[in-house]
Design a protein around this motif. Structure first.
Motif, short mmCIF file in Angstrom:
data_model
loop_
_atom_site.label_atom_id
_atom_site.label_comp_id
_atom_site.label_asym_id
_atom_site.label_seq_id
_atom_site.Cartn_x
_atom_site.Cartn_y
_atom_site.Cartn_z
N MET A 74 31.72 25.12 11.81
CA MET A 74 30.56 25.23 10.92
C MET A 74 30.57 26.58 10.22
N ALA A 75 30.47 26.58 8.93
CA ALA A 75 30.50 27.85 8.19
C ALA A 75 29.13 28.54 8.29
N LEU A 76 29.16 29.87 8.45
CA LEU A 76 27.91 30.63 8.50
C LEU A 76 27.47 30.99 7.09
N THR A 77 26.14 31.04 6.88
CA THR A 77 25.66 31.53 5.58
C THR A 77 25.79 33.05 5.56
N GLY A 78 25.68 33.66 4.35
CA GLY A 78 25.78 35.11 4.23
C GLY A 78 24.76 35.81 5.11
N ARG A 79 23.55 35.25 5.15
CA ARG A 79 22.51 35.92 5.93
C ARG A 79 22.82 35.86 7.42
N GLN A 80 23.33 34.71 7.89
CA GLN A 80 23.67 34.58 9.31
C GLN A 80 24.80 35.54 9.67
N ARG A 81 25.78 35.67 8.75
CA ARG A 81 26.89 36.60 9.03
C ARG A 81 26.38 38.02 9.17
N ARG A 82 25.47 38.43 8.27
CA ARG A 82 24.96 39.81 8.34
C ARG A 82 24.19 40.05 9.62
N SER A 83 23.34 39.07 10.03
CA SER A 83 22.55 39.33 11.24
C SER A 83 23.44 39.28 12.48
N ALA A 84 24.48 38.46 12.47
CA ALA A 84 25.43 38.44 13.59
C ALA A 84 26.13 39.79 13.70
N GLY A 85 26.50 40.37 12.55
CA GLY A 85 27.16 41.68 12.53
C GLY A 85 26.26 42.76 13.10
N ARG A 86 24.98 42.69 12.70
CA ARG A 86 24.04 43.70 13.21
C ARG A 86 23.85 43.55 14.71
N ALA A 87 23.73 42.31 15.17
CA ALA A 87 23.54 42.06 16.60
C ALA A 87 24.71 42.62 17.39
N ALA A 88 25.93 42.44 16.88
CA ALA A 88 27.11 42.96 17.57
C ALA A 88 27.06 44.47 17.69
N GLN A 89 26.58 45.14 16.62
CA GLN A 89 26.51 46.60 16.68
C GLN A 89 25.50 47.07 17.72
#
Lengths: 268, 246
Positions: A1-16
């Motif tokens: 399933m492809a992530l939307t741009g917004r989901q990708r950004r929040s996933a990136g922030r969560a990882a940090q």
């Protein structure tokens, strides 16, 4: 399933955030809190530092810095004007001075002025005048460059307006250019001041009596009589008591100066 | 009529670029002379040579009887009598409007504070800024800054005023205020040398118009002639483009 741009950004922030929490937890688990408290934060030892650490050491640090900075500022202004002089030798002397004293560790300058110069010229300096000379000579090299940049940052139109009103070059410099240059470089000058606060710790090289101790020497001396690093931590905190307000001052001056000098919105 | 400015045989080069190639110009007492011409024609350089902000290579500049091109001339003293208004206003950004107007009076003319402030307030009223004397330059609009700059120059009681494209940096709606102040000055009998792109102003206020191109004065005379009925082809083509840009 492809992530939307917004989901990708929040996933990136969560990882940090996750990485940060992991690092803090690891450090907290690895640290030996009991030893840390005994070695660095022994309240009885800390309490024993007072009031001398304030009434002697803190005050001495402030006094050493103040005399050093005053001398550095005056010499720095002279050097900055020399660097901008139309007389070649003045420019060369000032440039050589800046290269020399900016390139040497403050430690070596202190040794030179504490021991070398008095022997060479049969002079006897008081501790305070040695501090003023050594700290001031080092600080002046940096301040000269800062002030020179500030003077050159004053728009040419300001000088032309001053000259068109009949002001001589010297009058235009004193009444128009230097006050504006000073505003431009105030934040940088505050930084130089903070650096000098810390460089004042080198005064110990001159061999001090107890009443002349500044913060760093006071802390290390107290460490010899108490088997913990607590005195150094306390003296470190005292440095921060001086330097953090200066940082705030610098930032608020920057904001005020920015408003007065019409900083473009995009840079403000 | 006595001449306030006499320029003769003026040459000026920047590097290998000849900007002025022999300019003669006389401005009589009470006269308003407007200099028009395309960008790069040397008109601003000419103006800046009159108070020696640029030093001419060849030629003579005499203002109020003093030869400024004489190496022994006291330029600072001569500049007190020559007011200058810049395209970029150049108000002293660290001083209030009032202090902008008093600093040279006090430091150069050695007037005491109360006399300097009296003169400053008189001139602020002339440019209709009496209520803004405590403002900092950055708090003023461009038009207000330029009017304050005019008042600053006037406060030195100059014999002649130089204007270097005084409205070129202004929003169109602010141009009128500044030109109005300049027209009033002209009506009061001030001697003025104005570099401008405002043809309407030149036509209505100037006694003499100079058209410059390529570092030379191509044509000069009353505005009815130079702007109204230009004799030279170069003047005609310039005016055609300026007056009817579309």
């Amino acid at each position: 399933m492809a992530l939307t741009g917004r989901q990708r950004r929040s996933a990136g922030r969560a990882a940090q955030y996750l990485l940060l929490v992991a690092a803090v937890v690891t450090l907290a688990l690895m640290a030996n809190w009991g030893d840390l408290q005994r070695g660095f934060f022994d309240l009885a030892v800390a309490a024993a530092q007072f009031p001398d650490i304030v009434t002697t050491a803190l005050i001495n640090t402030v006094v050493y810095t103040a005399v050093g900075f005053s001398f550095a500022f005056l010499l720095g202004l002279v050097l900055a004007l020399m660097r901008l002089s139309s007389v070649g030798p003045y420019r060369w002397i000032a440039a050589a001075y800046v290269e020399l004293f900016r390139g040497l560790p403050a430690l070596l300058v202190f040794i030179a002025f504490g021991f070398g110069v008095p022997i060479a010229f049969h002079l006897r300096f008081t501790t305070l005048s040695t501090v003023m000379l050594a700290l001031g000579l080092v600080g002046a090299a940096y301040i000269a460059e800062t002030l020179r940049a500030g003077i050159q940052a004053v728009p040419t139109g300001q000088i032309e307006a001053a000259r068109s009103l009949g002001m001589s070059p010297g009058r235009a410099m004193v009444s128009i250019v230097i006050p504006q240059a000073f505003r431009i470089v105030l934040p940088s000058l505050t930084n130089e001041l903070i650096l000098l606060v810390k460089d004042s710790s080198l005064v110990y090289l001159l061999g001090l009596t107890g009443a002349q101790y500044e913060l760093a020497k006071f802390g290390r001396d107290a460490m010899n009589t108490s088997p913990t690093l607590t005195p150094v931590v306390v003296s470190g905190l005292c440095y921060l008591i001086i330097t953090i307000p200066l940082s705030y001052l610098s930032r608020s001056l920057e904001r005020r100066g920015g408003a007065a000098a019409r900083t473009p919105e995009v840079l403000a | 009529m006595t001449s306030v400015i006499e320029v003769s045989g003026l040459h000026k080069a920047f590097g290998s670029t000849q900007v002025l190639r022999g300019i003669d110009l006389t401005v009589d007492s009470g006269e308003v002379v407007c200099v028009i011409g395309p960008s790069g024609s040397g008109k601003s350089t000419l103006l800046r040579c009159v108070n020696l902000l640029e030093r001419p290579d060849v030629g003579k500049v005499v203002v109020g009887g003093t030869d400024l091109t004489d190496p022994d001339a006291d330029i600072d003293r001569a500049r007190r009598r020559i007011g200058m208004v810049f395209q970029g206003f150049n108000l002293f950004s660290h001083l209030t409007v009032l202090d902008n107007l008093t600093i040279a009076q006090r430091k150069v003319l050695r007037r005491d504070r109360s006399e300097a402030e009296h003169t400053a307030r008189h001139n602020l009223a002339r440019v209709r800024l009496a209520d803004r004397e405590q403002a900092m330059p950055a708090q003023l609009s461009g038009g207000q800054q330029q009017r304050a700059a005019i008042a600053r120059a006037l406060s030195m009681d100059p014999e002649v005023m130089l204007f270097d494209e005084p409205t070129s940096a202004l929003d169109p709606e602010l141009v009128g205020d500044v030109l109005g102040v300049m027209r009033q000055l002209a009506d009061d009998g001030m001697t003025m040398l104005v570099v401008t792109h405002e043809m309407q102003f030149a036509r209505e206020v100037a006694d003499t118009v100079l058209f410059m191109d390529g570092g030379l004065v191509v044509e000069q005379g009353p505005p009815t002639q130079v702007i109204g009925a230009p004799q030279q082809e170069r003047t005609r083509s310039f005016l055609a483009r300026v007056l009817h840009p579309l």
